[in-house]
Design a protein around this motif. Structure first.
Motif, PDB file in Angstrom:
ATOM      1  N   ALA A   1      40.128  15.931 -15.067  1.00 56.01           N
ATOM      2  CA  ALA A   1      39.458  16.558 -15.930  1.00 56.01           C
ATOM      3  C   ALA A   1      40.224  17.345 -17.186  1.00 56.01           C
TER       4      ALA A   1
ATOM      5  N   THR B   1      36.372  15.535 -19.429  1.00 57.23           N
ATOM      6  CA  THR B   1      37.180  14.568 -18.904  1.00 57.23           C
ATOM      7  C   THR B   1      38.162  13.833 -19.899  1.00 57.23           C
TER       8      THR B   1
ATOM      9  N   ARG C   1      32.766  16.475 -16.611  1.00 59.76           N
ATOM     10  CA  ARG C   1      33.619  16.683 -15.418  1.00 59.76           C
ATOM     11  C   ARG C   1      32.313  16.531 -14.392  1.00 59.76           C
TER      12      ARG C   1
ATOM     13  N   GLU D   1      37.851  13.395  -8.120  1.00 54.38           N
ATOM     14  CA  GLU D   1      38.560  14.300  -9.093  1.00 54.38           C
ATOM     15  C   GLU D   1      39.995  14.129  -8.603  1.00 54.38           C
TER      16      GLU D   1
END
Length: 218
Positions: free
Chosen positions: A131, A138, A158, A168
């Motif tokens: 992120a 992103t 994200r 993530e």
């Protein structure tokens, strides 16, 4: 070794939200961001190649001179189409290579921090992403060998990447890989981290003062 794909708009259309801070040097600033990003990526131990997808002839020539491969944005259908095209182009001859989409506006990017993120992506299968500093967008999307990149960049990406099943990456100490630059405040934050030499050469801007020192290792 990762194959990175960096998308870049035509310079005349890039970074419009920085126009008030950058004025007439805006196209050059967008190019400087890209050159610092590509330079850092090419100096990263985990990166085997960098492919830039762009239709801008000046940017293409200068980024190729740094060592990047340059591919025309033949889909001409926006950011995600350009990234998917770049991934297909890279895997045309190397179908099993891991690929990653990297934003072109990371002027403070440090090779060692990028390597840590790519190592974390390599630790699992499928797709993984990092992120941005605002925790909304992103800056990096990775796809393991045999996995489609399936980019969903733009705005609150994200959430879209998480919803798509991408894992993530939640490392600390990789601020330079998360600090993309869209606004004057973003640029101030990048300058505080220490930007590469191409961006530093254009500082200070009229509304960005006191942060023109580049790190010695950039």
């Amino acid at each position: 070794m990762w194959s990175l794909i960096v998308p870049l708009k035509p310079l005349a259309l890039a970074k419009s939200r920085l126009a008030s801070a950058a004025g007439p040097v805006l196209p050059g600033l967008a190019l400087a961001f890209a050159k610092d990003t590509v330079t850092a990526a090419l100096n990263c131990r985990a990166v085997g190649s960098v492919t830039v997808v762009t239709d801008d002839p000046l940017a293409g020539a200068q980024l190729a001179a740094l060592g990047a491969r340059v591919v025309a944005d033949t889909p001409a259908a926006g950011l995600n189409a350009a990234l998917a095209h770049g991934a297909l182009w890279v895997r045309r001859d190397r179908p099993d290579t891991p690929v990653a989409a990297l934003n072109a506006d990371l002027p403070a990017l440090r090779p060692a921090e990028l390597a840590r993120v790519l190592d974390a992506a390599s630790a699992g299968a499928g797709r993984a992403f990092l992120a941005d500093a605002a925790d909304l967008g992103t800056t990096l999307l990775c796809a393991a060998p045999g996995t489609a990149l399936a980019p969903a960049f733009g705005g609150p990406s994200r959430a879209r990447h998480r919803a798509s099943g991408a894992r993530e990456i939640t490392l600390t100490g990789v601020d330079s890989a998360r600090r993309d630059v869209d606004t004057a405040d973003d640029l101030r934050a990048a300058l505080a981290l220490g930007v590469g030499r191409y961006t530093a050469a254009l500082m200070p801007l009229p509304s960005i003062a006191g942060h023109s020192q580049a790190l010695s290792d950039k």
